[in-house]
Scaffold this motif. Structure first.
Motif, PDB file in Angstrom:
ATOM      1  N   HIS A  21       2.507  14.973  -2.757  1.00 30.12           N
ATOM      2  CA  HIS A  21       3.236  14.378  -3.885  1.00 30.12           C
ATOM      3  C   HIS A  21       2.697  14.982  -5.177  1.00 30.12           C
ATOM      4  N   PRO A  51       5.211   7.782  -5.910  1.00 30.82           N
ATOM      5  CA  PRO A  51       4.921   7.284  -4.560  1.00 30.82           C
ATOM      6  C   PRO A  51       5.232   5.791  -4.400  1.00 30.82           C
ATOM      7  N   LEU A  89       5.028  11.661   6.756  1.00 37.52           N
ATOM      8  CA  LEU A  89       4.441  11.223   5.477  1.00 37.52           C
ATOM      9  C   LEU A  89       2.934  11.465   5.397  1.00 37.52           C
ATOM     10  N   HIS A  90       2.250  11.339   6.529  1.00 32.36           N
ATOM     11  CA  HIS A  90       0.796  11.568   6.486  1.00 32.36           C
ATOM     12  C   HIS A  90       0.466  13.025   6.134  1.00 32.36           C
ATOM     13  N   VAL A 135       2.677   5.495   0.249  1.00 32.61           N
ATOM     14  CA  VAL A 135       3.422   6.193   1.303  1.00 32.61           C
ATOM     15  C   VAL A 135       2.580   7.180   2.102  1.00 32.61           C
ATOM     16  N   LEU A 146      13.765   8.119   2.860  1.00 31.74           N
ATOM     17  CA  LEU A 146      12.821   8.739   3.808  1.00 31.74           C
ATOM     18  C   LEU A 146      13.362   8.701   5.231  1.00 31.74           C
ATOM     19  N   LYS A 149      12.531   3.897   0.990  1.00 35.41           N
ATOM     20  CA  LYS A 149      12.389   3.996   2.453  1.00 35.41           C
ATOM     21  C   LYS A 149      13.698   4.456   3.099  1.00 35.41           C
ATOM     22  N   SER A 153       2.379  14.665   3.896  1.00 30.07           N
ATOM     23  CA  SER A 153       3.175  14.971   2.707  1.00 30.07           C
ATOM     24  C   SER A 153       2.303  15.264   1.499  1.00 30.07           C
ATOM     25  N   ILE A 187       9.835   9.931   7.696  1.00 31.88           N
ATOM     26  CA  ILE A 187       8.811   8.902   7.917  1.00 31.88           C
ATOM     27  C   ILE A 187       7.622   9.442   8.738  1.00 31.88           C
ATOM     28  N   SER A 195       8.130   3.862  -1.838  1.00 36.14           N
ATOM     29  CA  SER A 195       7.802   2.835  -0.849  1.00 36.14           C
ATOM     30  C   SER A 195       8.700   1.593  -0.991  1.00 36.14           C
TER      31      SER A 195
END
Ligand SMILES: *Cc1c(COP(=O)(O)O)cnc(C)c1O
Length: 437
Positions: free
Chosen positions: A410, A384, A405-406, A87, A396, A393, A408, A402, A388
């Motif tokens: 975890h 993670p 996410l870059h 993700v 999310l 999804k 995010s 969405i 996905s």
């Protein structure tokens, strides 16, 4: 029988012990949580751990460098992230498997509750008169001779027993641990070496707890740590969130609406993940998304959270499950109603995993990050991948995550393992390696 809010499809997955992600329909619904505790209790617990810190350094010299606080590092897991986080964002590991004194997440709640009890006795007997007194006095002969008259008891699948037994006996209490049939021999042996009375039960966790509660109720000198309904355990666990927040700041990790935090917490009866969830929500509000993780054979928190507010959680046995899992730390058939009623509105969802999936995670942690955990603790690493999935999804999308996410973060919470004897760990690893496909 209580209503459990599952779709027919979810019920089918649960009954057939297939892994699944259950999204909590009452996430954000305050009426689903009739027992919400007060957040100031987290501060009370943190302050108590601080007061006892000088005494803990004396009792456990390995705490010297941390000035008597039992805390674990937050580890960067770049390689694991690159290989197994579909993700995006950053994967961190909360290393509670390496917590000092107890070797598991139970160091947080269990030790806090024993210290609460010791503090109560100490004030009652005039050993200390204010919270500013010198708590190292409680390690001296006079205090110990008083503590010795009391028995601290607990029911456990193993790790809570270790935590309570080690701390209780270090303070001079008599200690009695009621172990369920899932408990590992080495955990019992380790306790007996410290003079802890280990009572073995041929029954599951809930019955071991009931037996301990029963034994304790007979005497005013018997104190029972009730894992199914203890605010002291819960708040001891919750302190982890404050400390995590400080660690994230230190690591330069931002958490806000554009930088969401996802946390994956292994769950047994619910106290540890529930307390941490409560603390996380207090620190990060809507920016944290917490998922509990359970073996397919013991999804008791899933059933508890999917149940009705204010009613007893449904046992997994009612769905034909038998708690057959190597994840002994999570081998619980019925969730804590108290925890469900305290946190039902805070939880995003619960995912379940097969033992084979746990072994796969245990293998990857060792291979890629050189970290050794027990099977229960590995389950958080699946987070993670679970997010996905189509159901993940959906979560999310629903929460508008969405596009973030870059950015995010975890966190897989590793909950136990550093005390596992090497030969035992090798057995786990061999099993894991045999399952490689
Ligand atoms: C006890 C335990 C948990 C879960 O805590 P609960 O309070 O039972 O929900 C998770 N991992 C390990 C290793 C544990 O021992």
């Amino acid at each position: 029988m209580n209503n459990v809010f599952l779709t027919p499809e979810q019920e089918q997955l649960l009954r057939s012990a297939k892994s699944m992600l259950w999204l909590n329909p009452r996430y954000g619904d305050l009426s689903a949580a009739p027992e919400m505790p007060e957040a100031h209790q987290i501060e009370d617990a943190a302050a108590r751990l601080q007061r006892f810190a000088p005494l803990l350094v004396q009792l456990f010299p390995e705490l010297e460098s941390e000035a008597g606080l039992i805390e674990s590092p937050l580890l960067e897991a770049n390689a694991l992230n690159q290989a197994y986080n579909p993700v995006g964002g950053r994967l961190l590991l909360k290393a509670d498997h390496a917590l000092a004194v107890a070797g598991s997440i139970k160091a947080r709640g269990g030790i806090h509750e024993v210290l609460c009890f010791a503090e109560t006795i100490a004030i009652e007997k005039g050993l200390i008169t204010t919270w500013d007194d010198d708590y190292t006095l409680l390690g001296q002969h006079h205090a110990r001779s008083i503590f010795q008259k009391y028995t601290v008891a607990v029911g456990s699948t193993g790790n809570l027993g270790l935590s309570i037994g080690i701390m209780g006996s270090a303070l001079g209490f008599q200690t009695e641990v009621h172990m369920s049939t899932d408990a590992k021999e080495w955990k019992k042996a380790r306790l007996r070496k410290r003079g802890v009375t280990v009572v073995e039960h041929e029954t599951d966790y809930s019955e071991a707890v009931a037996a301990g509660r029963q034994a304790a109720s007979a005497s005013p000198y018997h104190y029972f740590v009730d894992d199914e309904s203890s605010a002291y355990l819960f708040m001891g666990y919750a302190v982890a969130a404050r400390r995590l927040q400080a660690q994230l700041v230190e690591a330069g990790v931002i958490i806000d609406a554009e930088h969401p935090l996802f946390v994956y917490l292994p769950a047994g009866v619910g106290g540890a993940p529930g307390g941490i969830l409560f603390g996380l929500k207090h620190c990060f509000g809507d920016h944290v998304h917490a998922f509990f993780a359970e073996p397919v054979q013991a999804p008791c928190m899933l059933l508890g959270m999917a149940g009705e507010a204010g009613s007893e959680p449904t046992p997994v046995y009612n769905y034909g499950l038998r708690i057959e899992t190597d994840a002994d730390g999570l081998a619980v058939g019925t969730a804590s109603q108290w925890v469900c009623d305290a946190t039902r509105h805070l939880l995003s969802g619960v995912y379940t995993a097969t033992d084979n999936q746990l072994y796969q995670q245990l293998d990857r942690l060792k291979l890629i990050e050189a970290i050794e955990v027990e099977p229960s603790a590995a389950i958080g690493c699946l987070g993670p991948e679970v997010l996905s999935s189509p159901v993940g999804k959906h979560y999310l999308e629903t929460h508008g995550l969405i596009q973030h996410l870059h950015n995010s973060t975890h966190i897989a919470w590793l909950t136990g393992g550093s005390f596992v004897p090497e030969s035992e760990y090798q057995t786990y690893l061999e099993k894991a390696i045999a399952l490689r496909s």
